[in-house]
Design a protein around this motif. Structure first.
Motif, PDB file in Angstrom:
ATOM      1  N   ALA A 138      28.778 -77.554 -23.595  1.00 29.08           N
ATOM      2  CA  ALA A 138      28.327 -78.663 -23.839  1.00 29.08           C
ATOM      3  C   ALA A 138      28.293 -78.746 -25.568  1.00 29.08           C
ATOM      4  N   VAL A 139      27.649 -80.022 -26.118  1.00 25.94           N
ATOM      5  CA  VAL A 139      27.773 -79.884 -27.466  1.00 25.94           C
ATOM      6  C   VAL A 139      26.368 -79.918 -28.068  1.00 25.94           C
ATOM      7  N   ASN A 140      25.907 -78.934 -28.907  1.00 19.01           N
ATOM      8  CA  ASN A 140      24.465 -79.120 -29.255  1.00 19.01           C
ATOM      9  C   ASN A 140      23.968 -80.431 -29.870  1.00 19.01           C
ATOM     10  N   GLY A 141      22.797 -80.670 -29.440  1.00 19.25           N
ATOM     11  CA  GLY A 141      21.960 -81.908 -29.867  1.00 19.25           C
ATOM     12  C   GLY A 141      21.967 -82.035 -31.353  1.00 19.25           C
ATOM     13  N   SER A 142      21.407 -80.963 -32.082  1.00 17.45           N
ATOM     14  CA  SER A 142      21.073 -80.808 -33.323  1.00 17.45           C
ATOM     15  C   SER A 142      22.194 -80.564 -34.124  1.00 17.45           C
TER      16      SER A 142
ATOM     17  N   LEU B 285      15.066 -79.380 -15.213  1.00 15.73           N
ATOM     18  CA  LEU B 285      14.696 -80.922 -14.758  1.00 15.73           C
ATOM     19  C   LEU B 285      15.904 -81.119 -13.589  1.00 15.73           C
ATOM     20  N   SER B 286      15.707 -82.182 -12.985  1.00 19.33           N
ATOM     21  CA  SER B 286      16.697 -82.792 -12.327  1.00 19.33           C
ATOM     22  C   SER B 286      17.573 -83.606 -12.881  1.00 19.33           C
ATOM     23  N   GLY B 287      18.958 -83.667 -12.300  1.00 14.76           N
ATOM     24  CA  GLY B 287      19.799 -84.625 -12.840  1.00 14.76           C
ATOM     25  C   GLY B 287      19.589 -85.944 -13.439  1.00 14.76           C
ATOM     26  N   GLU B 288      18.765 -86.313 -12.308  1.00 15.94           N
ATOM     27  CA  GLU B 288      18.215 -87.847 -12.681  1.00 15.94           C
ATOM     28  C   GLU B 288      17.194 -87.965 -13.812  1.00 15.94           C
ATOM     29  N   LEU B 289      16.326 -86.637 -13.995  1.00 17.22           N
ATOM     30  CA  LEU B 289      15.493 -86.812 -15.193  1.00 17.22           C
ATOM     31  C   LEU B 289      16.102 -86.833 -16.318  1.00 17.22           C
ATOM     32  N   TYR B 290      16.961 -85.831 -16.288  1.00 11.84           N
ATOM     33  CA  TYR B 290      17.871 -85.440 -17.691  1.00 11.84           C
ATOM     34  C   TYR B 290      18.473 -86.528 -18.081  1.00 11.84           C
ATOM     35  N   ALA B 291      19.084 -87.375 -16.906  1.00 14.51           N
ATOM     36  CA  ALA B 291      19.857 -88.505 -17.387  1.00 14.51           C
ATOM     37  C   ALA B 291      18.957 -89.575 -17.983  1.00 14.51           C
ATOM     38  N   GLN B 292      17.618 -89.516 -18.114  1.00 12.56           N
ATOM     39  CA  GLN B 292      16.758 -90.591 -18.838  1.00 12.56           C
ATOM     40  C   GLN B 292      16.279 -90.116 -20.161  1.00 12.56           C
ATOM     41  N   LEU B 293      16.774 -88.937 -20.430  1.00  8.34           N
ATOM     42  CA  LEU B 293      16.571 -88.482 -21.893  1.00  8.34           C
ATOM     43  C   LEU B 293      17.013 -89.481 -23.003  1.00  8.34           C
ATOM     44  N   VAL B 294      16.213 -89.693 -23.990  1.00 12.05           N
ATOM     45  CA  VAL B 294      16.976 -90.402 -25.022  1.00 12.05           C
ATOM     46  C   VAL B 294      17.791 -89.576 -25.720  1.00 12.05           C
ATOM     47  N   ARG B 295      17.418 -88.245 -26.377  1.00 11.93           N
ATOM     48  CA  ARG B 295      18.008 -87.193 -26.922  1.00 11.93           C
ATOM     49  C   ARG B 295      17.661 -86.115 -26.577  1.00 11.93           C
ATOM     50  N   ARG B 296      18.548 -85.041 -26.264  1.00 11.54           N
ATOM     51  CA  ARG B 296      17.791 -83.721 -26.256  1.00 11.54           C
ATOM     52  C   ARG B 296      18.268 -83.187 -27.758  1.00 11.54           C
ATOM     53  N   THR B 297      17.568 -81.864 -27.815  1.00  9.04           N
ATOM     54  CA  THR B 297      17.783 -81.324 -29.026  1.00  9.04           C
ATOM     55  C   THR B 297      18.788 -79.786 -28.655  1.00  9.04           C
TER      56      THR B 297
ATOM     57  N   ARG C 244      27.493 -77.355 -32.859  1.00  3.95           N
ATOM     58  CA  ARG C 244      28.254 -76.418 -32.046  1.00  3.95           C
ATOM     59  C   ARG C 244      28.390 -76.567 -30.616  1.00  3.95           C
ATOM     60  N   ARG C 245      29.724 -76.212 -30.369  1.00  4.07           N
ATOM     61  CA  ARG C 245      29.844 -76.241 -28.703  1.00  4.07           C
ATOM     62  C   ARG C 245      29.530 -74.998 -28.183  1.00  4.07           C
ATOM     63  N   TYR C 246      28.776 -74.850 -26.997  1.00  3.62           N
ATOM     64  CA  TYR C 246      28.324 -73.929 -26.495  1.00  3.62           C
ATOM     65  C   TYR C 246      28.496 -73.958 -24.824  1.00  3.62           C
TER      66      TYR C 246
ATOM     67  N   ASN D  64      23.027 -86.722 -25.057  1.00  8.52           N
ATOM     68  CA  ASN D  64      23.845 -86.458 -26.305  1.00  8.52           C
ATOM     69  C   ASN D  64      24.931 -87.485 -26.558  1.00  8.52           C
ATOM     70  N   PRO D  65      24.534 -88.600 -26.882  1.00  6.96           N
ATOM     71  CA  PRO D  65      25.527 -90.030 -26.978  1.00  6.96           C
ATOM     72  C   PRO D  65      26.816 -89.328 -27.890  1.00  6.96           C
ATOM     73  N   GLY D  66      27.996 -89.779 -27.175  1.00  4.81           N
ATOM     74  CA  GLY D  66      29.421 -89.619 -27.876  1.00  4.81           C
ATOM     75  C   GLY D  66      29.954 -88.283 -27.428  1.00  4.81           C
ATOM     76  N   CYS D  67      29.123 -87.520 -26.675  1.00  8.11           N
ATOM     77  CA  CYS D  67      29.659 -86.208 -26.359  1.00  8.11           C
ATOM     78  C   CYS D  67      29.820 -85.976 -24.825  1.00  8.11           C
ATOM     79  N   GLU D  68      30.531 -84.990 -24.449  1.00  4.73           N
ATOM     80  CA  GLU D  68      30.976 -84.778 -22.968  1.00  4.73           C
ATOM     81  C   GLU D  68      30.281 -83.517 -22.347  1.00  4.73           C
ATOM     82  N   LEU D  69      29.928 -83.593 -21.132  1.00  2.00           N
ATOM     83  CA  LEU D  69      29.545 -82.461 -20.569  1.00  2.00           C
ATOM     84  C   LEU D  69      30.697 -81.894 -19.733  1.00  2.00           C
TER      85      LEU D  69
END
Length: 393
Positions: free
Chosen positions: A346-350, A381-393, A358-360, A328-333
């Motif tokens: 986190a911040v909702n990707g949609s 997912l593992s953290g490594e796989l999650y880091a490869q996501l283009v964008r989550r929903t 929405r922050r949730y 989710n580019p531009g947002c922080e975990l």
């Protein structure tokens, strides 16, 4: 205005659904004379004499009345039988079950009723008019647009929290309850089949269905007994909102400044966006109460009521770690410690309907120290796989 039979099937089905949804959400005073006439008709069908009626303001108000009537309202149990006949409530239950089973069996035997549309997406994901354009038969449309929609709205989202609250008042005592306006979901299904000309009913079946329909149109919950019938008024207030993503008119209860359903004597239930919550979540969502609450959905609703940022500040949660959200580019975990768990903010990707994101918060295992690992865990997912996501929903 065109007669109903001149309208396209999708429009007819929507009109029938909306008509019954309005019955299920009605806050008008019960139409007592019509309701009592329908009950007397059902008593007659099971060979029972007409009962006297006791009206109460809410299902909760029925509890002491029912308890005072003793065995007059006990629905089943051979130990309490005083004749060869089962109690009238049991006979009514059998009558209704037989009718529904008989009609359902006829629907299943219809060749058209067994057809399934060859669609690339589930029928539930298509608006009614579009479904017909894809060749979906009206029988299938009724099942989704009328039956499934009303079952979700009235049985699952309205009657269910009321039933839970009623059981708390009722305690260990058992009475067979009929839900009047909240039984509209099953009545509407068969009514729609009939009104669309998809099912012809025998005279006796039609008469019985009409009686059940009258009860759903005219009043609230009721408890039949031997010579007496206790009936609740309808609620004075029902607050609801459209179900997110619902394409078939589904609704859910919601009110953020009081009970979502309130009867005339004040009894009711609090519901936030479809989640049944205790009154304190609306009135005083204090941190101490949130931490003492065992139900995770109630806890989430209470936190969202005051806002995640405010909750974290008031609770004094310790920050475990933070990282840019790769999904989710531009947002922080942000990962925090909380009593008995860790929470990932986190911040909702949609984008929500109001145009905002929405922050949730997500509860994650206490042995996760990395925010990206925590985000991946929430997706399996593992953290490594999650880091490869283009964008989550």
């Amino acid at each position: 205005m065109s007669p109903a039979h001149d309208l396209p099937p999708a429009r007819q089905a929507i009109d029938i659904r909306d008509e019954w949804l309005a019955c299920g959400l009605s806050t008008a005073p019960a139409e007592r004379e019509a309701f009592e006439t329908a009950v007397r008709g059902l008593y007659e069908m099971v060979g029972a004499g007409p009962p006297r009626f006791v009206w109460v303001d809410s299902p909760a108000a029925a509890v002491p009345v029912l308890a005072g009537l003793g065995t007059q309202v006990v629905p089943a149990g051979s130990l309490l039988r005083t004749s060869d006949l089962p109690p009238v409530a049991s006979r009514l239950a059998s009558l209704m079950t037989d009718l529904r089973g008989h009609l359902d069996g006829r629907l299943r035997r219809r060749p058209a009723g067994r057809l399934r549309p060859a669609l690339a997406v589930p029928l539930e994901s298509l608006p009614p008019e579009e479904a017909l354009r894809h060749g979906v038969r009206p029988e299938r449309l009724v099942e989704v647009t009328v039956a499934d929609s009303l079952r979700t709205s009235l049985r699952d989202c309205v009657a269910a929290p009321l039933r839970t609250a009623f059981h708390k008042v009722r305690g260990q005592r058992h009475w067979l309850t009929w839900y009047g306006q909240h039984d509209a979901h099953w009545v509407a299904r068969h009514d729609a089949w009939r009104r669309l000309g998809l099912l012809r009913l025998a005279r006796q079946d039609a008469r019985q269905l009409d009686l059940w329909a009258e009860l759903a149109r005219r009043g609230g919950w009721w408890w039949p007994g031997e010579g007496v019938c206790v009936v609740s008024e309808r609620p004075a207030e029902v607050h609801w909102e459209p179900m997110p993503g619902g394409l078939h008119g589904q609704v859910r209860l919601h009110r953020d400044d009081g009970p979502a359903v309130r009867f005339r004597d004040g009894w009711g239930v609090h519901v936030l966006h479809g989640t049944h919550v205790p009154g304190w979540v609306i009135e005083d969502p204090a941190v101490e109460r949130i931490h003492a609450e065992p139900n995770i959905e109630v806890r989430r609703s209470a936190i969202e009521r005051i806002g995640w940022e405010t909750y974290i500040s008031r609770a004094g949660l310790a920050l475990v770690g933070a990282a840019p959200d790769p999904g989710n580019p531009g947002c922080e975990l942000r990962l925090y410690d909380m009593p008995g768990a860790r929470v990932l903010l986190a911040v909702n990707g949609s984008v929500e309907r109001d145009g905002h994101r929405r922050r949730y918060g997500l509860t994650v295992p206490t042995d996760i120290d990395d925010p990206i690992e925590a985000a991946g865990w929430s997706y399996g997912l593992s953290g490594e796989l999650y880091a490869q996501l283009v964008r989550r929903t």
